[in-house]
Design an enzyme around this catalytic site. Structure first.
Site, PDB file in Angstrom:
ATOM      1  N   GLU A  18      -3.734  -9.071   0.107  1.00 42.51           N
ATOM      2  CA  GLU A  18      -4.307  -8.849   1.447  1.00 42.51           C
ATOM      3  C   GLU A  18      -5.814  -8.778   1.331  1.00 42.51           C
ATOM      4  O   GLU A  18      -6.355  -8.055   0.488  1.00 42.51           O
ATOM      5  CB  GLU A  18      -3.739  -7.554   2.039  1.00 42.51           C
ATOM      6  N   GLU A  39       0.831  -1.209   0.000  1.00 39.08           N
ATOM      7  CA  GLU A  39       0.000   0.000   0.000  1.00 39.08           C
ATOM      8  C   GLU A  39       0.863   1.254   0.000  1.00 39.08           C
ATOM      9  O   GLU A  39       0.709   2.144   0.829  1.00 39.08           O
ATOM     10  CB  GLU A  39      -0.952  -0.019   1.202  1.00 39.08           C
TER      11      GLU A  39
HETATM   12  C1  GAL Z   1      -4.099  -2.815   5.564  1.00 39.40           C
HETATM   13  C2  GAL Z   1      -2.630  -2.744   5.888  1.00 39.40           C
HETATM   14  C3  GAL Z   1      -2.314  -3.584   7.104  1.00 39.40           C
HETATM   15  C4  GAL Z   1      -3.300  -3.307   8.203  1.00 39.40           C
HETATM   16  C5  GAL Z   1      -4.694  -3.562   7.694  1.00 39.40           C
HETATM   17  C6  GAL Z   1      -5.767  -3.394   8.732  1.00 39.40           C
HETATM   18  O1  GAL Z   1      -4.478  -1.851   4.689  1.00 39.40           O
HETATM   19  O2  GAL Z   1      -1.891  -3.211   4.810  1.00 39.40           O
HETATM   20  O3  GAL Z   1      -1.025  -3.331   7.543  1.00 39.40           O
HETATM   21  O4  GAL Z   1      -3.169  -1.995   8.613  1.00 39.40           O
HETATM   22  O5  GAL Z   1      -4.931  -2.642   6.652  1.00 39.40           O
HETATM   23  O6  GAL Z   1      -7.013  -3.585   8.143  1.00 39.40           O
END
Ligand code: GAL
Length: 838
Positions: free
Chosen positions: A540, A466
Site C-alpha cells: 500500500e 496493518e
Molecule cells: C491505510 C489503511 C487503509 C486506509 C488508508 C488511508 O493505512 O490500510 O485501509 O485507511 O490507510 O490512508
C-alpha cells in the site's frame, strides 16, 4: 498547504488514524455481463452429463421481496427473537418462512442490493467511516434487512443435491429455508454455501428467507448492507464435483511446453461405494479441444470425497498476460457406472509468475513492475451492489490509466471482479479480511483461496492489513497457521501481509514469502539490506488526496486541491512514491491507495464530506489530474495533460499554478498565444508554470524528438448552455442485468466544457431500461444515489441505466432548467439469458 494536525474539528479521524500517524511520525521500530459471468467456474455451458440429473447452476437474483427489520424489537423484526420458540422445533422458526405468509407489503427487488445507500446521510462521528449512513447499535430500525424468495422445485429433483450458494452478504446473515434454520454466516465478504437437499420441498413451493444484520462492521470503510452479490441455486447428481473442487496450475518452461496439473475432487453422496472416473478436456483460447485425458478410475466409499490427479502437456501454450490475457477452459466429466454423472467447467490461464529478491517480479519470465491500486468495492449510484458490468468498467478505467494490477483491500473480492481481471488482463493481490487463525478466520481464508485459485490474474495472496499483531511472535504464529491453510489449498502462489510496522524480528516477516510494505518508503532500503533473501512489494502506497476539478483547498466544503500536493502524514505524493519504487529494481512494484474514491474515510476533512478523496479517480471513475501522472509513467501511450481549468473569474492578474503531466520530451506553454516558456520533461515528474490569469486559452504543446506530437488546451468557457450525454456502450444485453454508464457533461453555447458547472440534472429513462443510480464524484454531496436527479459536480454527472429482459430501444434524457437537454438512444438486444430460478 493543509496543516495535518489532528484538530478534532478538522476531521473525523479515528483513533486508528492517530495511531498510524504517530507511528509514521516517530518511525517506531517494530457481451460482456452475461457471457463473462457464464464462463465462470462451474457456470459455463457444461459438457453433457446424463445420469443423476446432471448439473444446473441457476441464478437466484430475480424476484425477491425485501423489508427492513428491527434489531431491538421482535414485533418489527418479523417475530425474530420473540422469546423462546424460535429454535425449539426443527422447521418452525418464524412465520415469514411459511408459504402462506403475506409478503405483499415487502418491496419487490432484484439482487444485487445494498440498502445502506437508500438511507439518509447523518452528521454523526460514529457513522463517518461507513459513509455516514445510519447503521449500527444506535440505529436498530435501519440495520436489519429481511429478504424473501419463493420458488418451486420439480418433483424430479428428489435425489439430486440441492444447494444455495451466496457470493457475499453484508453481513451476519441467517438463512432459513422452508422454516428450517440452515446456517449463519458472519463474514460480509466470504462466499458460503448450504446443501438444502433434506429441507427442500419437491414438487411444491419453497420459501427462502435471509435475515441480514449490518449492525456491526467488518472493516473501517463503507461496506454496504444486504445481499449485495449474486445468489445461486445449484443442482447436481449425488456423485459430483464439490463447489470449487477443481484446481488447475501449470509449470511453464520459457518458449516450451506447459505441464498443466489438474486436481479434481469428487464427492460420493450416496450410501454405496461408487466407481468413478474423471475425464478432463482442455479447450484452448480459440475454442479448440486440444487434449482429453481420463484418470485412473477410483472407488469412492459412501459419503466420501476423493481427489483425482492428472497432468496434461500443452505443447505451445498461449500464455495469459496483461497485454493478451489468453484463457483456457477445463471441462471435467465425472463418470460412474458407465455414464457421465456430472460435468464442471473451470476457466484457467497458463502463465508463470514469481517474485525475485533482486529483480522484483516476473510474469512469464519477463520482469514486470506491479503498477497497482488498492480498491474498496463500492461505486457511485449503487453502493456495494455492483452489476457485473461495473466491475469490467472499473478494470477498463484502471487499465486505461496504465495500471496492471489491483489489490482487493481489505476483503475477498466479488467473483466477477476476478473474472474481469482474468479477461481484461489485470493482475491481482487477493486479500482476506484480516489476520485471523480462528476457525472463522481460516474458513474465510480457505473459502477465498478455493473460490479463486484457478484465476490466472491472481499472483499473490495477502493475509491481512496493518494488523496490530504484525510484529509479534503471536502474529507470526497466526500467520504461519494461515499460510499452512493457503498452501494446502494452493501450492502455486506466495503469501504476503500488508504491514505498516513491525517488519523483521520475530514477527510475521519470518513467515512471509514476500514482504509487504505499507507506506514507510524511508525504511525500505534498510530492510532490504537486512533481509536480502526476501522479495518485497509495496502492498500500500500513496494515499494522496485530491478532489476532482478542485484547485484550492476548501475546508468548509471538504474539498482538497487536485494538484499532487496533499497527503496525510503516513502517506506520500504520487510523484514521490512512484519515483522511489521505479528507481529500485528489487521492489516488485506497489499498490497506490486507491484507484477509486470510496464512501467513508473522509480525509482530511470530516462532515460535510462523506467520501474518501484518496482515489486517483472519483466515485464515478471520472479521472482526477493524477490519473494522467500515472498514465504518463505507467502506460505506453504519449500523454499530455494540462490543468487546471481556465475559468477563474475574479482572479484576473493573479498567479495560477499550471501543471502538465506528460511523458514527452519537452512541453511549451502558451497563454492566449503568448509563450510562457518551454521545459524539458524529467522522468516521473510533472511540469509546472506560474501564470498570471487572463481569460482565454491556455495551451500546451508537447514535443518528442523535436516534433510536436500532442497539444492540449483549456479555454475559459461561457455560461452553462447545454448538456452533452455519452454512454460507455451503445449496445447492451437485454438480460435485466447489463448496465450503461452515462456521463452528462455541461457545456457552453460553443460546446466547451464548463468545468465549474453544478446544474441540477434530471434523468428520464424510457423503453427497455431503468435508472438505477446517479453519482457526481462530489465527496460532500448528500443527494441520494437512488434519486432521479443530481447536481453536476465540476461539470460532470453519471447516470447508471439497467436493461430489462425485453429487447428494446432505451432512451435516456438529461434535462435541467435553462439548459438544452440531451437524449441518448441505446439498443438493448436480445441475448440468451443466464439460466435462473423462475
Ligand atoms: C491505510 C489503511 C487503509 C486506509 C488508508 C488511508 O493505512 O490500510 O485501509 O485507511 O490507510 O490512508
Amino acid at each position: 498547504m493543509i496543516m495535518w494536525t489532528y484538530r478534532p474539528e478538522m476531521s473525523d479521524f479515528t483513533r486508528r488514524d492517530l495511531l498510524k500517524s504517530s507511528i509514521a511520525a516517530s518511525a517506531v521500530a517494530a457481451e460482456q455481463t452475461s457471457a463473462a459471468a457464464q464462463s465462470r467456474q462451474g457456470n459455463a455451458a457444461p459438457p453433457a452429463a446424463s445420469a443423476g440429473g446432471g448439473r444446473e447452476r441457476l441464478l437466484l437474483d430475480f424476484g425477491w421481496r425485501f423489508h427492513l427489520g428491527h434489531a431491538n424489537d421482535p414485533a418489527q423484526d418479523f417475530g425474530w427473537g420473540n422469546g423462546g420458540g424460535t429454535f425449539a422445533k426443527s422447521g418452525n422458526t418464524v412465520p415469514a418462512a411459511r408459504p402462506n405468509f403475506d409478503d405483499s407489503g415487502w418491496r419487490k427487488l432484484d439482487l444485487p442490493h445494498d440498502w445502506a445507500i437508500e438511507l439518509p446521510f447523518e452528521n454523526n462521528r460514529a457513522l463517518t467511516d461507513h459513509g455516514s449512513h445510519p447503521l449500527g447499535r444506535n440505529f436498530p430500525a435501519t440495520s436489519i434487512g429481511w429478504y424473501r424468495r419463493v420458488f418451486d422445485l420439480p418433483a424430479s429433483d428428489l435425489g439430486r443435491r440441492i444447494a444455495l450458494e451466496f457470493d457475499g452478504v453484508y453481513r451476519n446473515s441467517i438463512v432459513i429455508f422452508n422454516g428450517h434454520y440452515i446456517g449463519d454466516n458472519f463474514s460480509g465478504y466470504a462466499p458460503f454455501r448450504y446443501d438444502v437437499s433434506d429441507q427442500a420441498n419437491y414438487g411444491s413451493r419453497n420459501v427462502l428467507l435471509v435475515r441480514v444484520d449490518a449492525t456491526l462492521g467488518d472493516g473501517w470503510f463503507y461496506e454496504g448492507a444486504g445481499i449485495y452479490r449474486h445468489v445461486w441455486l445449484t443442482k447436481t447428481g449425488p456423485v459430483h464435483v464439490p463447489q470449487w473442487g477443481t484446481f488447475v496450475r501449470s509449470t511453464v518452461r520459457p518458449g516450451g511446453p506447459a505441464a498443466v496439473r489438474i486436481s479434481t475432487e469428487v464427492d460420493n453422496e450416496t450410501a454405496g461405494v461408487r466407481n468413478c472416473r474423471v475425464v478432463s478436456r482442455i479447450v484452448d483460447p480459440a475454442g479448440k479441444a486440444i487434449a482429453t485425458v481420463a484418470a485412473t478410475p477410483m472407488a469412492i466409499p459412501a459419503w466420501s470425497r476423493r481427489e483425482f490427479d492428472q497432468t496434461i502437456q500443452v505443447s505451445s501454450p498461449a500464455l495469459w498476460s496483461v497485454e493478451d490475457p489468453k484463457l483456457y477452459r477445463l471441462e471435467t466429466t465425472v463418470e460412474s457406472g458407465g455414464a457421465a454423472v456430472d460435468s464442471y467447467v473451470t476457466p484457467f490461464g497458463i502463465r508463470s509468475a514469481r517474485f525475485d529478491v533482486d529483480k522484483g517480479f516476473f510474469l512469464n519470465e519477463k520482469p514486470v513492475k506491479l503498477k497497482g491500486t488498492c480498491n474498496h468495492q463500492d461505486f457511485a449510484g449503487v453502493g456495494a451492489a455492483l452489476p457485473d458490468r461495473i466491475q469490467y468498467y472499473r478494470v477498463e478505467r484502471l487499465k486505461d490509466m496504465g495500471s496492471n494490477s489491483i489489490r482487493t483491500s481489505h476483503n475477498p473480492p466479488t467473483p466477477e471482479l476476478v473474472d474481469a481481471c482474468d479477461q481484461l488482463g489485470l493482475m491481482m493481490m487477493c486479500e482476506t479480511r484480516m489476520m485471523d487463525s480462528t476457525p472463522e478466520g481460516l474458513s474465510q481464508l480457505e473459502r477465498m483461496v478455493r473460490c479463486h485459485r484457478n484465476h490466472p490474474s491472481i499472483v499473490i495472496w495477502s493475509i491481512g492489513n496493518e494488523e496490530p499483531e504484525q510484529g509479534t511472535e503471536r502474529g507470526a504464529r497466526i500467520e504461519a497457521t494461515m499460510k499452512r491453510v493457503v498452501k494446502a489449498n494452493d501450492d502455486s502462489r506466495p503469501i504476503t501481509q500488508a504491514m505498516n510496522n513491525g517488519w523483521g524480528g520475530n514477527g510475521a516477516t519470518k513467515v512471509q514469502d514476500v514482504q509487504g510494505f505499507n507506506y514507510n518508503e524511508g525504511r525500505i532500503d534498510q530492510f532490504h539490506k537486512d533481509y536480502p533473501a526476501l522479495p518485497m512489494v509495496g502492498t500500500e502506497t500513496a494515499s494522496t488526496v485530491a478532489t476532482r476539478g478542485i484547485y484550492f483547498n476548501d475546508r468548509e466544503k471538504g474539498y482538497v486541491r487536485a494538484y499532487d500536493l496533499e497527503h496525510p502524514p503516513w502517506a506520500a505524493l504520487a510523484e514521490v512514491w512512484w519515483k522511489f519504487y521505479d528507481e529500485r529494481p528489487f521492489l516488485a512494484g506497489g499498490f497506490a491507495w486507491t484507484g477509486f474514491d470510496y464512501r467513508g474515510e473522509p480525509t482530511p476533512y470530516g462532515w460535510p464530506c462523506i467520501n474518501s478523496h484518496f482515489g486517483i479517480m472519483d466515485m464515478c471513475g471520472f479521472p482526477k489530474d493524477n490519473f494522467y501522472y500515472y498514465q504518463a509513467w505507467w502506460g505506453s501511450k504519449p500523454v499530455l495533460h494540462l490543468f487546471p481549468h481556465w475559468n477563474w473569474e475574479g482572479k484576473e492578474g493573479q498567479e495560477i499554478a499550471v501543471w502538465v503531466h506528460s511523458n514527452l520530451d519537452r512541453v511549451e506553454l502558451f497563454l492566449n498565444g503568448q509563450s510562457q516558456g518551454a521545459q524539458d520533461v524529467t522522468r516521473n515528474t510533472h511540469l509546472e508554470w506560474k501564470v498570471k490569469y487572463a481569460p482565454g486559452t491556455i495551451e500546451a504543446k508537447g514535443y518528442k524528438g523535436g516534433q510536436q506530437v500532442l497539444a492540449a488546451k483549456r479555454e475559459t468557457s461561457g455560461p452553462a448552455a447545454k448538456i452533452v450525454l455519452r454512454a460507455d456502450r451503445p449496445r447492451l444485453s437485454a438480460n435485466g442485468e447489463d448496465v450503461a454508464l452515462l456521463t452528462a457533461q455541461i457545456v457552453d453555447a460553443q460546446g466547451r466544457e464548463v468545468p465549474i458547472a453544478d446544474n441540477e440534472l434530471t434523468f428520464q429513462v424510457t423503453g427497455g431500461g431503468r435508472l438505477i443510480g446517479l453519482g457526481n464524484g462530489d465527496p460532500s454531496c448528500h443527494e441520494m444515489d437512488t434519486a432521479a436527479s443530481r447536481r453536476a459536480f465540476n461539470g460532470l454527472c453519471m447516470a447508471i441505466v439497467q436493461t430489462s429482459k425485453s429487447a428494446d430501444e432505451i432512451q435516456v434524457q438529461a434535462s435541467s432548467p435553462g439548459l438544452e437537454q440531451a437524449v441518448v438512444s441505446l439498443t438493448s438486444a436480445a441475448v440468451p439469458l443466464r439460466p435462473s430460478v423462475p
